[in-house]
Motif scaffolding. Structure first.
Motif, short mmCIF file in Angstrom:
data_model
loop_
_atom_site.label_atom_id
_atom_site.label_comp_id
_atom_site.label_asym_id
_atom_site.label_seq_id
_atom_site.Cartn_x
_atom_site.Cartn_y
_atom_site.Cartn_z
N THR A 715 0.36 5.00 3.90
CA THR A 715 1.49 4.95 4.84
C THR A 715 2.03 3.53 4.89
O THR A 715 1.31 2.60 5.27
CB THR A 715 1.07 5.38 6.25
N ALA A 716 3.27 3.36 4.50
CA ALA A 716 3.90 2.04 4.51
C ALA A 716 4.86 1.93 5.68
O ALA A 716 5.43 2.93 6.15
CB ALA A 716 4.64 1.78 3.20
N ASP A 717 5.06 0.73 6.17
CA ASP A 717 5.96 0.46 7.28
C ASP A 717 7.39 0.41 6.76
O ASP A 717 7.76 -0.51 6.02
CB ASP A 717 5.58 -0.88 7.92
N ASP A 718 8.18 1.41 7.14
CA ASP A 718 9.58 1.44 6.69
C ASP A 718 10.54 1.23 7.87
O ASP A 718 11.67 1.72 7.86
CB ASP A 718 9.89 2.75 5.99
N LEU A 719 10.09 0.49 8.88
CA LEU A 719 10.91 0.31 10.07
C LEU A 719 12.12 -0.59 9.80
O LEU A 719 13.09 -0.56 10.55
CB LEU A 719 10.06 -0.27 11.20
N ASP A 720 12.05 -1.41 8.77
CA ASP A 720 13.18 -2.27 8.43
C ASP A 720 13.48 -2.09 6.96
O ASP A 720 12.67 -2.41 6.09
CB ASP A 720 12.82 -3.74 8.72
N PRO A 797 -11.87 4.97 -6.71
CA PRO A 797 -12.76 4.50 -7.78
C PRO A 797 -12.92 5.55 -8.86
O PRO A 797 -13.11 6.74 -8.58
CB PRO A 797 -14.09 4.26 -7.03
N GLY A 798 -12.76 5.14 -10.10
CA GLY A 798 -12.84 6.08 -11.22
C GLY A 798 -11.52 6.73 -11.56
O GLY A 798 -11.41 7.41 -12.58
N GLY A 799 -10.51 6.57 -10.73
CA GLY A 799 -9.18 7.09 -11.02
C GLY A 799 -9.00 8.57 -10.83
O GLY A 799 -7.98 9.14 -11.23
N ALA A 800 -9.98 9.24 -10.16
CA ALA A 800 -9.89 10.70 -10.02
C ALA A 800 -8.87 11.12 -8.98
O ALA A 800 -8.43 12.27 -8.97
CB ALA A 800 -11.26 11.27 -9.68
N ASP A 801 -8.49 10.25 -8.07
CA ASP A 801 -7.57 10.62 -6.99
C ASP A 801 -6.63 9.45 -6.73
O ASP A 801 -7.00 8.27 -6.90
CB ASP A 801 -8.34 10.97 -5.72
N SER A 802 -5.43 9.76 -6.33
CA SER A 802 -4.46 8.72 -5.98
C SER A 802 -3.41 9.29 -5.04
O SER A 802 -3.21 10.50 -4.97
CB SER A 802 -3.78 8.15 -7.24
N ASN A 803 -2.75 8.42 -4.32
CA ASN A 803 -1.60 8.79 -3.50
C ASN A 803 -0.69 7.58 -3.41
O ASN A 803 -1.03 6.48 -3.88
CB ASN A 803 -2.02 9.29 -2.12
N TYR A 804 0.45 7.75 -2.80
CA TYR A 804 1.48 6.72 -2.84
C TYR A 804 2.36 6.81 -1.61
O TYR A 804 2.33 7.80 -0.86
CB TYR A 804 2.35 6.91 -4.09
N ASP A 805 3.16 5.80 -1.41
CA ASP A 805 4.29 5.88 -0.50
C ASP A 805 5.46 5.20 -1.19
O ASP A 805 5.28 4.20 -1.90
CB ASP A 805 3.99 5.21 0.84
N VAL A 806 6.64 5.76 -1.03
CA VAL A 806 7.84 5.26 -1.68
C VAL A 806 8.83 4.82 -0.61
O VAL A 806 9.17 5.60 0.29
CB VAL A 806 8.49 6.33 -2.59
N LEU A 807 9.28 3.57 -0.69
CA LEU A 807 10.25 3.04 0.26
C LEU A 807 11.52 2.67 -0.48
O LEU A 807 11.47 2.05 -1.55
CB LEU A 807 9.71 1.78 0.96
#
Length: 1000
Positions: A715-720, A797-807
């Motif tokens: 979760t990234a801060d996209d308030l500004d 760790p190990g690259g088996a899982d990932s997630n992201y946030d796009v702003l």
């Protein structure tokens, strides 16, 4: 502003039942009250119709208003853009989502809600955001523009519910709220009492008489803190969440719903909020231009045409094929309903990629393609994913992107970023791969190098296949001599109404039977199969069996095979089809057609805001738990969704959901779990509109994009959303895992190459958030309005899982020019007579910006069917000349400066005008209209003078205290900053529009 123009909006909205703080999913009514999202949609539909009408009239076409209540589909049809209904609805929902998000992200910010008498601060947020919207539109960053637009509309709409603007007798919007540094009215001093306690539950008279008499602005104080305070004598916001409402003076003044403390004024507040939203949208329209405004709203005819082209030396034949295909598409599509809405080109090689070149002019796009020159290169991989990243962030959502290359990706570290952007944008990516990787001839290569190149090529080829499969596209492998044929096949349909009926991939390959349902609305039914040594047989609903050895007959219209691509065009036949694939090699299958019936979907979760409801999940949903999906069905008012499933992309497993109809074509689907592997969304339903006797009306649609769940949340801060050129900006983010803890890799990328700094890893414990920040700096010379997409990724760790946030952020230089351009009438001449077709009139206007302004950027024609000529003098003065027939006696010019300040300059010449404005209600008859209910609309204290009119009559509209002066001249000229006409029957033709819309 011209109050009669706003009256048009108010009349169109009578009967609306107000608005409420948005605490439920889009477009749903709450207790008889209208939420922010619906207010926003109604204003968008009104203004969009206005824009389409103006464009139609300027092209000499007739325009018909759809029946009320307006819907997105009906508006798209009226705008002659039915095939873009999906993108139009998607854009509206993006604006609504940003509007809704303000209640979650800024729940305790008085300025975002015009609470606590923070009205001037609210105005600052609105005008700053409006500047960002205009700058983003100028750079064609429409997704970013609409996201910011939703945020500022929430603040604007709250002004009418949270302040006493309605209580002090105002019947029109406060136009100065959208003007920087303008006077919004006298705001109560912090020491001045504004309210008395309510009489029990009756709060009708709790605002003090002197505040009302002197027209002092105030707004209620609001807090969630049970120990909160407020200044002595001040009004409270009120409602069940406000902890100040029990403090003397008790009660509240909000009009959020019909059961609010001031709910008796709920209708008026809602009408004003719709009119004010329309006014702001009109200002955005004027700055952008009509066609760009429609593009921002997702209303266009064909899909975007987007090419990413490798420009290394070995790509000469490929570039020639791209030139040929471009010319063919342009020649066959321009002027049709499938004409591409925008053309985009991104060149790449090593080490360069970009820039992104985009245009709406097909001839300009041809020049872009013709300018491509292959040079350099060798066997080295290229920056193909960097070019693709730029395409995914620059092209509209749901675009189809073609990548041309004969090399592996040098920047394969961007794979997860590209996957994230594919999931976000739901764009389809096709890779056109020539002379399979590693087979470029290196004259001095030895055998070991050649073998290493081939080994590298297999990994590179799989990377492209994985990305194509995830997006619902094709990874086509052909020789350079076959490329033209292959790309011609895939670009035959650039229709915006393309839908997927089935999509699957198998790696390793295996023989399998697939079924899909075809309904009566589907046309141009096509099967795409990619893979080597893949045989198929097909059974139609009528039982006809055909296979690869027998591709003629009643089911198959045509069959083409080139490289690893097979294409089968089918005779459309309603019912259940069966496709049998015979292969042990990897393959993918896709069945598409054209149909107006499609669906949009978003994962949602219960909101953690005090108001409850649901929030949209912008990245991957959480693995291992239940989930909910919001589905919006488009293309039919009578169709309904009966089943929704999450189907494994590379297997036969699926999870069935429970469907809950919400009304208005929306459904919430509940799943008890999410597949642990990649999956697609499959929806089935019933369409009873015009179903033939031979068809059951059952339809099937599938998402093209493959999705995945994750045990991580980012979760990234996209308030500004604003970056100032040359100034570092810190974006904070948090990461949490539901799985095992450890050291998680952090990556951050952006599509503009801006400087970034961020931690390379974070240490996580299960269920505990870890925080970090990304510093991003735009170079000092970055143009204002430049969009940048920042992707923050966490990898387990190990690259088996990932997630992201796009702003999505915008670069915005400090603005000091708040003054619109000035129009000065130099001359106006006429020889108009009773026979208008044999006479003409002309005018000359000088347009300038202030001494400290940013200069005039454009002057365009809004109303009028004459000839406009524009020239710029050495002193940057813009000279405008206009010549028209006397049958077209009115003209409206839109002057815009470099930062988006707008001036509307209106001129009219009319002969033998003696009719004064009619003010008494009379009855109209024999008028063909679109039905709108209007009743008991009262306007007061409206003064009009020197107004040229034609007799206009309406019903059930009462005017009082209207002063009119007879017209004494045949020429009128005026200028106003807002986008409404200054004469009664001019510009948008307010009363003409009203007559078309009244239910008489």
């Amino acid at each position: 502003m011209t109050k009669l123009a706003v009256l048009c909006f108010l009349l169109l909205q009578t009967g609306v039942e107000g608005f409420k703080i948005s605490n439920i999913v889009f477009n749903h009514f709450n207790g008889g009250s209208l939420i922010h999202e619906v207010i926003t949609e109604r204003a968008i539909l009104n203004v969009t119709l206005q824009v389409c009408r103006a464009l139609a009239l300027s092209e000499g076409k007739t325009f018909s208003f759809p029946p009320q209540p307006f819907s997105a589909g009906a508006v798209a049809a009226a705008c002659d853009a039915s095939k873009s209904t999906k993108s139009f609805i998607d854009t509206i929902e993006r604006i609504q989502k940003s509007n809704h998000q303000v209640d979650k992200d800024y729940v305790l910010s008085p300025s975002h809600h015009c609470d606590d008498e923070s009205i001037a601060a609210g105005q600052f947020l609105i005008t700053l955001g409006l500047t960002a919207v205009k700058a983003s539109n100028k750079q064609q960053n429409f997704v970013l523009a609409t996201s910011i637009l939703g945020e500022i509309l929430h603040t604007l709409q709250d002004f009418y519910s949270h302040t006493n603007w309605v209580e002090i007798g105002n019947t029109f919007p406060n136009s100065n709220l959208i003007k920087t540094n303008a006077d919004v009215g006298k705001i109560a001093d912090i020491t001045r009492p504004t309210c008395r306690s309510c009489d029990g539950k009756d709060c009708r008279n709790n605002i003090l008489e002197d505040i009302l008499k002197e027209q002092i602005l105030t707004s209620g104080y609001f807090s969630l803190n049970p120990f909160s305070t407020k200044p002595a004598g001040k009004c409270s916001h009120g409602g069940s969440f406000d902890r100040t409402k029990g403090i003397e003076p008790t009660g509240g003044i909000n009009k959020d719903s019909i059961d609010s403390e001031h709910g008796h004024l709920h209708n008026q507040a809602a009408n004003l909020a719709i009119a004010a939203t329309s006014e702001l949208l009109e200002d955005v329209r004027s700055a952008a231009g009509d066609k760009a405004f429609l593009q921002m709203m997702g209303l266009f005819k064909g899909r975007a045409l987007c090419f990413c082209v490798d420009t290394t030396g070995s790509m000469g034949d490929d570039i020639d094929a791209v030139r040929t295909v471009t010319s063919s598409i342009i020649d066959s599509k321009v002027g049709t309903e499938d004409e591409p809405s925008i053309y985009i080109l991104i060149p790449f090689n090593d080490p360069e990629f970009g820039p992104l070149l985009q245009t709406t002019d097909p001839e300009v796009f041809k020049s872009y393609i013709n300018s491509l020159t292959p040079n350099g290169g060798g066997d080295a991989p290229e920056m193909s994913l960097s070019g693709l990243q730029l395409a995914l962030t620059g092209a509209p959502p749901n675009s189809e992107i073609f990548v041309f290359t004969d090399a592996a990706a040098k920047d394969e570290h961007l794979k997860n970023t590209v996957l994230a952007l594919i999931e976000q944008t739901k764009s389809v990516v096709n890779f056109m791969i020539t002379d399979v990787f590693g087979l470029r001839r290196r004259r001095q290569a030895d055998n070991n190098q050649q073998q290493q190149s081939v080994r590298m090529s297999r990994a590179g080829g799989q990377l492209y296949r994985d990305l194509a499969q995830a997006s619902g596209g094709q990874a086509v492998e052909v020789t350079k001599g076959q490329l033209l044929e292959a790309i011609n096949i895939l670009t035959e349909s650039t229709s915006s109404s393309l839908v997927s009926l089935l999509q699957a991939s198998r790696n390793p390959g295996k023989s399998e039977n697939f079924t899909f349902v075809v309904d009566d609305t589907v046309k141009n039914l096509t099967i795409y199969i990619t893979g080597t040594s893949v045989d198929f047989s097909l059974i139609s609903p009528s039982g006809v069996i055909q296979n690869i050895a027998n591709t003629t007959g009643s089911s198959i219209i045509s069959y083409q095979s080139v490289g690893n691509l097979q294409t089968v065009q089918l005779q459309t036949e309603g019912g259940l089809w069966e496709l049998q694939i015979l292969s042990t090699s990897p393959y993918s299958v896709k069945v598409v057609g054209e149909s107006p019936i499609d669906f949009l979907f978003k994962f949602i979760k219960e909101s953690d805001s005090p108001f409850g409801g649901f929030d949209v999940i912008d990245n991957r949903p959480t693995a291992g738990g239940n989930a909910s999906l919001l589905v919006t069905l488009i293309g039919s008012d009578v169709a309904t969704v009966s089943e929704v499933m999450l189907v494994e992309s590379s297997g036969s497993g699926q999870v069935n959901g429970t469907v809950e109809a919400q009304g208005g074509g929306t459904f919430i689907i509940h799943f008890d779990r999410i597949p642990s592997v990649e999956f697609v969304v499959l929806a089935k339903g019933q369409n009873n509109n015009g179903v033939s006797r031979a068809s059951s009306g059952i339809f099937q649609r599938q998402s093209a994009t493959s999705l995945r769940a994750s045990g991580l949340t980012v979760t990234a801060d996209d308030l500004d959303r604003v970056l100032e050129p040359g100034t570092p900006r810190s974006v904070s983010f948090s990461v949490m895992t539901t799985g095992e803890g450890g050291s998680f890799t952090i990556r951050a990328t952006n599509d503009q190459g801006f400087t970034l700094s961020f931690p390379s890893s974070l240490q996580l414990d299960p269920g505990v958030s870890a925080n970090g920040s990304v510093s991003i700096t735009a170079p000092a010379d970055t143009p204002s309005g430049t969009g940048v997409t920042l992707t923050i990724e966490a990898v387990a760790p190990g690259g088996a899982d990932s997630n992201y946030d796009v702003l999505r952020l915008t670069v915005l230089s400090k603005v000091t020019d708040f003054t619109p351009p000035v129009c000065q009438l130099l001359s106006l001449q006429s020889n108009c007579s009773d026979n208008c077709s044999r006479s003409t009139w002309e005018l000359s206007v000088q347009v300038t910006d202030a001494a400290n302004g940013t200069d005039v950027d454009s002057v365009s024609l809004r109303e009028g069917s004459g000839t406009l000529n524009i020239s710029t003098a050495a002193d940057k003065t813009t000279l405008v000349s206009y010549v028209a027939s006397c049958c077209s006696p009115d003209v409206q010019l839109v002057a815009v400066d470099q930062v988006g300040n707008v001036e509307i300059c209106s001129y009219s010449v009319r002969a033998n005008v003696t009719q004064a404005l009619t003010t008494s209600p009379v009855t109209t008859s024999n008028v063909t209209t679109s039905p709108v209910t209007t009743s008991n609309v009262t306007t007061s204290n409206v003064t009009t003078s020197n107004v040229t009119t034609s007799p206009v009559t309406t019903s059930n509209v009462t005017t009082s205290n209207v002063t009119t002066s007879p017209v004494t001249t045949a020429v009128t000229a005026s200028s106003t900053r807002v986008d409404f006409s200054v004469s009664l029957c001019f510009g948008f033709s307010v009363l003409s529009f009203l007559l078309h819309s009244l239910r008489l």
